[in-house]
Write a protein that holds these residues in place. Structure first.
Motif, PDB file in Angstrom:
ATOM      1  N   UNK A  85      -3.044  -5.254  -7.333  1.00  0.00           N
ATOM      2  CA  UNK A  85      -2.757  -3.797  -7.567  1.00  0.00           C
ATOM      3  C   UNK A  85      -3.299  -2.925  -6.491  1.00  0.00           C
ATOM      4  N   UNK A  86      -4.206  -2.889  -6.215  1.00  0.00           N
ATOM      5  CA  UNK A  86      -4.991  -2.304  -5.052  1.00  0.00           C
ATOM      6  C   UNK A  86      -4.252  -2.534  -3.601  1.00  0.00           C
ATOM      7  N   UNK A  87      -3.903  -3.716  -3.478  1.00  0.00           N
ATOM      8  CA  UNK A  87      -3.103  -3.784  -2.030  1.00  0.00           C
ATOM      9  C   UNK A  87      -1.817  -3.235  -2.046  1.00  0.00           C
ATOM     10  N   UNK A  88      -1.220  -3.304  -3.167  1.00  0.00           N
ATOM     11  CA  UNK A  88       0.078  -2.594  -3.085  1.00  0.00           C
ATOM     12  C   UNK A  88       0.209  -1.257  -3.329  1.00  0.00           C
ATOM     13  N   UNK A  89      -0.721  -0.266  -4.137  1.00  0.00           N
ATOM     14  CA  UNK A  89      -0.623   0.846  -4.384  1.00  0.00           C
ATOM     15  C   UNK A  89      -1.853   1.657  -3.504  1.00  0.00           C
ATOM     16  N   UNK A  90      -2.889   1.068  -3.233  1.00  0.00           N
ATOM     17  CA  UNK A  90      -3.832   1.781  -2.511  1.00  0.00           C
ATOM     18  C   UNK A  90      -3.799   1.580  -0.955  1.00  0.00           C
ATOM     19  N   UNK A  91      -4.310   0.270  -0.619  1.00  0.00           N
ATOM     20  CA  UNK A  91      -4.380  -0.154   0.720  1.00  0.00           C
ATOM     21  C   UNK A  91      -4.401  -1.868   0.924  1.00  0.00           C
ATOM     22  N   UNK A  92      -3.282  -2.205   1.608  1.00  0.00           N
ATOM     23  CA  UNK A  92      -3.410  -3.765   1.808  1.00  0.00           C
ATOM     24  C   UNK A  92      -3.264  -3.920   3.360  1.00  0.00           C
ATOM     25  N   UNK A  93      -2.139  -4.489   3.889  1.00  0.00           N
ATOM     26  CA  UNK A  93      -2.324  -4.638   5.351  1.00  0.00           C
ATOM     27  C   UNK A  93      -1.533  -3.208   5.865  1.00  0.00           C
ATOM     28  N   UNK A  94      -0.963  -2.469   4.973  1.00  0.00           N
ATOM     29  CA  UNK A  94      -0.605  -1.132   5.289  1.00  0.00           C
ATOM     30  C   UNK A  94      -1.074  -0.042   4.077  1.00  0.00           C
ATOM     31  N   UNK A  95      -0.676   1.189   4.312  1.00  0.00           N
ATOM     32  CA  UNK A  95      -1.047   2.078   3.431  1.00  0.00           C
ATOM     33  C   UNK A  95      -0.305   1.857   2.200  1.00  0.00           C
ATOM     34  N   UNK A  96      -1.101   2.109   0.909  1.00  0.00           N
ATOM     35  CA  UNK A  96      -0.284   1.603  -0.233  1.00  0.00           C
ATOM     36  C   UNK A  96       0.555   2.641  -0.569  1.00  0.00           C
ATOM     37  N   UNK A  97       1.744   2.330  -1.439  1.00  0.00           N
ATOM     38  CA  UNK A  97       2.665   3.476  -1.676  1.00  0.00           C
ATOM     39  C   UNK A  97       2.087   4.560  -2.693  1.00  0.00           C
ATOM     40  N   UNK A  98       1.158   4.478  -3.449  1.00  0.00           N
ATOM     41  CA  UNK A  98       0.464   5.473  -4.046  1.00  0.00           C
ATOM     42  C   UNK A  98      -0.297   6.262  -3.387  1.00  0.00           C
ATOM     43  N   UNK A  99      -0.927   5.652  -2.009  1.00  0.00           N
ATOM     44  CA  UNK A  99      -1.706   6.444  -1.274  1.00  0.00           C
ATOM     45  C   UNK A  99      -0.835   7.405  -0.423  1.00  0.00           C
ATOM     46  N   UNK A 100       0.353   6.834   0.144  1.00  0.00           N
ATOM     47  CA  UNK A 100       1.343   7.812   0.854  1.00  0.00           C
ATOM     48  C   UNK A 100       1.732   8.921   0.062  1.00  0.00           C
ATOM     49  N   UNK A 101       1.948   8.960  -1.279  1.00  0.00           N
ATOM     50  CA  UNK A 101       2.329   9.866  -2.176  1.00  0.00           C
ATOM     51  C   UNK A 101       1.051  10.802  -2.441  1.00  0.00           C
ATOM     52  N   UNK A 102       0.168  10.136  -2.489  1.00  0.00           N
ATOM     53  CA  UNK A 102      -1.170  11.164  -2.783  1.00  0.00           C
ATOM     54  C   UNK A 102      -1.474  11.839  -1.610  1.00  0.00           C
ATOM     55  N   UNK A 103      -1.305  11.534  -0.268  1.00  0.00           N
ATOM     56  CA  UNK A 103      -1.698  11.969   0.970  1.00  0.00           C
ATOM     57  C   UNK A 103      -0.906  13.235   0.948  1.00  0.00           C
ATOM     58  N   UNK A 104       0.548  13.400   0.655  1.00  0.00           N
ATOM     59  CA  UNK A 104       1.232  14.340   0.787  1.00  0.00           C
ATOM     60  C   UNK A 104       1.026  15.489  -0.333  1.00  0.00           C
ATOM     61  N   UNK A 105       0.453  14.815  -1.528  1.00  0.00           N
ATOM     62  CA  UNK A 105       0.167  15.659  -2.959  1.00  0.00           C
ATOM     63  C   UNK A 105      -1.075  16.564  -2.461  1.00  0.00           C
ATOM     64  N   UNK A 106      -2.025  15.988  -1.819  1.00  0.00           N
ATOM     65  CA  UNK A 106      -3.336  16.682  -1.395  1.00  0.00           C
ATOM     66  C   UNK A 106      -3.026  17.615  -0.351  1.00  0.00           C
ATOM     67  N   UNK A 107      -1.967  17.274   0.640  1.00  0.00           N
ATOM     68  CA  UNK A 107      -1.637  18.482   1.738  1.00  0.00           C
ATOM     69  C   UNK A 107      -1.114  19.464   1.192  1.00  0.00           C
TER      70      UNK A 107
END
Length: 201
Positions: A85-107
């Protein structure tokens, strides 16, 4: 070969993204409301695949064909399940899908990013959605595990509470309702009131 498989997976991922984009564009006739990294829009999405604008709401969408292997769910090892779950949503080989959404949310929340045509002060709500080719299992007993992984990674409760997992079929159903006259935000609000925002749709 493994190299050919990677190329094929990459091609399928791009094709799936394009299908989601075309599907959304076929429903929203006002193209100015849709901003997309998929179509190399000149309007910056800050790393998110698609942004749909409403007067006081941004619906942000990440699209993926990645999935957690079935044997992980069958074996039900808590450590391995959380790792995937962490690798997919947060960070695995690339930024996770939730992380990408969260980064824009924060900005947007902190006014550190601007999207052309959008006034951050008018945005009262951001709805982050991950559209999967084959959605992750979602039900009230499992959602707390996703929540725990995201909390441990430092995601805010407000973001987690609003995060939605949809399969492509869920998106197609929702867009059918949009085409009939409902707004996507209204559909999501009704899901929340019916208590299946984080349960199987």
């Amino acid at each position: 070969s493994s190299a050919e498989k990677r190329v094929l997976k990459g091609y399928w991922g791009k094709l799936f993204e394009k299908y989601v984009y075309d599907l959304i564009m076929s429903v929203y006739k006002d193209e100015s409301r849709i901003i997309s990294e998929i179509e190399n829009s000149r309007r910056e999405t800050h790393g998110v695949d698609i942004v749909i604008q409403y007067p006081d709401t941004l619906v942000t969408i990440e699209v993926t064909t990645k999935k957690i292997p079935y044997n992980v769910w069958i074996e039900a090892d808590p450590i391995q399940t959380k790792k995937h779950i962490h690798d997919l949503l947060v960070s695995g080989q690339r930024r996770g899908k939730a992380t990408q959404l969260h980064d824009l949310w924060l900005k947007v929340k902190s006014n550190k990013a601007r999207i052309d045509g959008v006034s951050n002060k008018d945005i009262k709500r951001i709805v982050p959605i991950i559209v999967f080719e084959d959605v992750l299992p979602v039900h009230q007993g499992l959602w707390p595990i996703y929540e725990e992984v995201l909390k441990e990674a430092g995601f805010e409760k407000e973001f987690i509470d609003n995060l939605i997992f949809w399969s492509i079929r869920d998106l197609e159903t929702a867009l059918g309702l949009v085409e009939s006259g409902k707004s996507l935000t209204e559909i999501i609000d009704n899901m929340s009131k019916a208590a299946y925002l984080h349960d199987s749709v």
